[in-house]
Design an enzyme around this catalytic site. Structure first.
Site, PDB file in Angstrom:
ATOM      1  N   LYS A 220      76.970  42.180  79.614  1.00 36.03           N
ATOM      2  CA  LYS A 220      75.758  42.390  78.824  1.00 36.03           C
ATOM      3  C   LYS A 220      75.578  43.874  78.478  1.00 36.03           C
ATOM      4  CE  LYS A 220      74.856  38.130  78.689  1.00 36.03           C
ATOM      5  NZ  LYS A 220      75.144  37.415  77.428  1.00 36.03           N
TER       6      LYS A 220
ATOM      7  N   ARG B  44      77.898  50.644  60.347  1.00 37.25           N
ATOM      8  CA  ARG B  44      78.219  49.941  59.094  1.00 37.25           C
ATOM      9  C   ARG B  44      77.022  49.925  58.145  1.00 37.25           C
ATOM     10  NH1 ARG B  44      79.439  44.318  60.621  1.00 37.25           N
ATOM     11  NH2 ARG B  44      80.412  44.072  58.566  1.00 37.25           N
TER      12      ARG B  44
ATOM     13  N   LYS C  81      74.236  48.389  58.483  1.00 39.90           N
ATOM     14  CA  LYS C  81      73.622  47.068  58.418  1.00 39.90           C
ATOM     15  C   LYS C  81      72.284  47.107  59.155  1.00 39.90           C
ATOM     16  CE  LYS C  81      77.304  44.901  56.615  1.00 39.90           C
ATOM     17  NZ  LYS C  81      77.309  44.118  55.361  1.00 39.90           N
TER      18      LYS C  81
ATOM     19  N   GLN D 218      70.050  44.169  60.138  1.00 37.52           N
ATOM     20  CA  GLN D 218      70.400  43.334  61.284  1.00 37.52           C
ATOM     21  C   GLN D 218      69.898  43.912  62.613  1.00 37.52           C
ATOM     22  OE1 GLN D 218      74.703  43.094  60.439  1.00 37.52           O
ATOM     23  NE2 GLN D 218      74.411  40.939  59.945  1.00 37.52           N
TER      24      GLN D 218
ATOM     25  N   HIS E 271      66.274  41.425  72.506  1.00 42.33           N
ATOM     26  CA  HIS E 271      67.112  40.442  73.193  1.00 42.33           C
ATOM     27  C   HIS E 271      68.228  41.134  73.984  1.00 42.33           C
ATOM     28  CE1 HIS E 271      69.068  36.750  74.126  1.00 42.33           C
ATOM     29  NE2 HIS E 271      70.106  36.945  73.319  1.00 42.33           N
TER      30      HIS E 271
ATOM     31  N   TYR F 246      82.520  32.028  65.738  1.00 41.41           N
ATOM     32  CA  TYR F 246      81.984  32.032  64.368  1.00 41.41           C
ATOM     33  C   TYR F 246      82.076  33.427  63.754  1.00 41.41           C
ATOM     34  CZ  TYR F 246      78.467  32.233  60.678  1.00 41.41           C
ATOM     35  OH  TYR F 246      77.818  32.470  59.490  1.00 41.41           O
TER      36      TYR F 246
ATOM     37  N   THR G 287      71.827  29.122  65.282  1.00 37.20           N
ATOM     38  CA  THR G 287      70.471  29.493  65.719  1.00 37.20           C
ATOM     39  C   THR G 287      69.778  28.309  66.366  1.00 37.20           C
ATOM     40  OG1 THR G 287      70.358  31.088  63.892  1.00 37.20           O
ATOM     41  CG2 THR G 287      68.287  30.527  64.985  1.00 37.20           C
TER      42      THR G 287
END
Length: 273
Positions: free
Chosen positions: A120, A133, A135, A138, A146, A183, A205
Site C-alpha cells: 500500500k 503525466r 492527469k 484523476q 483512499h 484492466y 467500480t
C-alpha cells in the site's frame, strides 16, 4: 501533553502486537504519517507547480511494468494469506480472533499483513504518475483519501490485528486489485484495447462497491459480545468503509450514470426529430 504521551504508551503496551515491534516502521506511527504528509505535499502542491509549464512525461512503459508488478504482488498476497491458515481450516468467514502466538502459520499471517502494508505504500506512486503525466483530473479527493487512509489503516492492521478476520478484507481487496490492474495494463496497449474494454470500466467500480458492501457486513460480526476482536480497530475501520463506499458511489453516479442518462436523452431526441 505528557498525559497524552503516557496514555499512548500505555495503549501500545497493552494492545500492540509485540511480534512486529522491531520491523521497519512498525515501532510507532510517525514514519507512516510522515510518508503520508510528504505524499500529500507532493501530489497536491509540489508536483502541480513543477509540471505547470512542462510537457507531460511519457511513462507508458513504466506504468505497464508497474501494473504487471501489482497483479503478481496481489496474487502472491492471496496465496500467502491462504497458506497461512485458511486452507488448513484454521479460519472461517465471520468472527475469527487473531492468533497472537509464534506458531509458523501465525507468524506467516502477520508477516503477510506487513507485506500488504508495504504494498500500500508502493501504491502511493500511482498519484505521482498522474501528476507527472498531467492527469490532474484523476487526482481526485476520492483517489487521494483512499490511498492515504488505506496506507495508514494497513499500518494499524499489522500493528494491532495482524490475523484472524482482518485477513478477509485483505484477500478480497487483493482479488479486486488483480482485476483492476489487469484492466489498467490492457488499457495501456492502445486505443483499440481501450475501446474493447470501455464497458468494463464502470463494472470495475461496481465490483469495488460490492467489495465494500461485503466488508461492511463482514465487519459487523466483530461487534458480537462473544467475538474476541479489538473493537477499537473496528470503530476506525467501519466508518472508513462506509465513507469510501459513499465516495465510490458518488464517483460512479457522476461518471457513468449521468453520462448514460445524457446519452439516452440524446438518442430519444434524435428519434423524435
Amino acid at each position: 501533553m505528557s498525559v497524552l504521551i503516557q496514555y499512548y504508551n500505555d495503549f501500545i503496551s497493552r494492545s500492540a502486537d509485540p511480534r512486529v515491534k522491531q520491523w521497519v516502521f512498525m515501532d510507532n506511527p510517525l514514519p507512516t504519517l510522515a510518508i503520508i504528509a510528504v505524499y500529500l505535499l507532493l501530489v497536491l502542491k509540489i508536483l502541480p507547480l513543477y509540471m505547470k509549464n512542462r510537457k507531460p512525461f511519457n511513462l507508458t512503459r513504466i506504468i505497464r511494468l508497474y501494473n504487471i508488478f501489482q497483479v503478481v504482488a496481489c496474487i502472491l498476497l492471496i496465496y500467502m494469506y491462504l497458506t497461512a491458515g485458511w486452507i488448513q481450516g484454521e479460519y472461517s468467514i465471520g468472527c475469527a480472533p487473531v492468533d497472537w502466538s509464534n506458531k509458523p502459520n501465525a507468524l506467516r499471517m502477520v508477516g503477510t499483513f506487513y507485506w500488504l502494508y508495504c504494498l500500500k505504500g508502493v501504491e502511493l506512486v500511482e498519484t505521482i504518475f498522474f501528476a507527472l503525466r498531467k492527469k490532474f483530473n484523476q487526482i481526485s479527493g476520492l483517489h487521494v483519501y483512499h490511498h492515504s487512509s488505506t496506507f495508514f489503516l494497513t499500518w494499524i492492521g499489522c500493528k494491532f490485528v495482524g490475523g484472524g478476520m482482518a485477513s478477509v478484507p485483505s484477500m478480497l481487496n487483493s482479488f479486486i486489485h488483480v482485476l483492476m490492474y489487469t484492466y489498467y495494463y490492457m488499457s495501456s496497449l492502445g486505443p483499440e484495447w481501450q475501446k474493447k474494454l470501455r464497458p468494463w470500466k464502470p463494472r470495475l467500480t461496481i465490483c469495488q462497491m460490492i467489495q465494500f458492501t461485503i466488508l461492511i457486513i463482514h465487519s459487523l460480526s466483530a461487534f458480537h459480545p462473544e467475538c474476541d476482536i479489538p473493537k477499537y480497530f473496528m470503530l476506525l475501520y467501519l466508518p472508513n468503509l462506509v465513507l469510501i463506499f459513499k465516495m465510490f458511489y458518488d464517483f460512479y453516479k457522476d461518471s457513468y450514470k449521468s453520462k448514460s442518462a445524457s446519452l439516452n436523452h440524446h438518442q430519444r431526441e434524435k428519434k423524435i426529430s
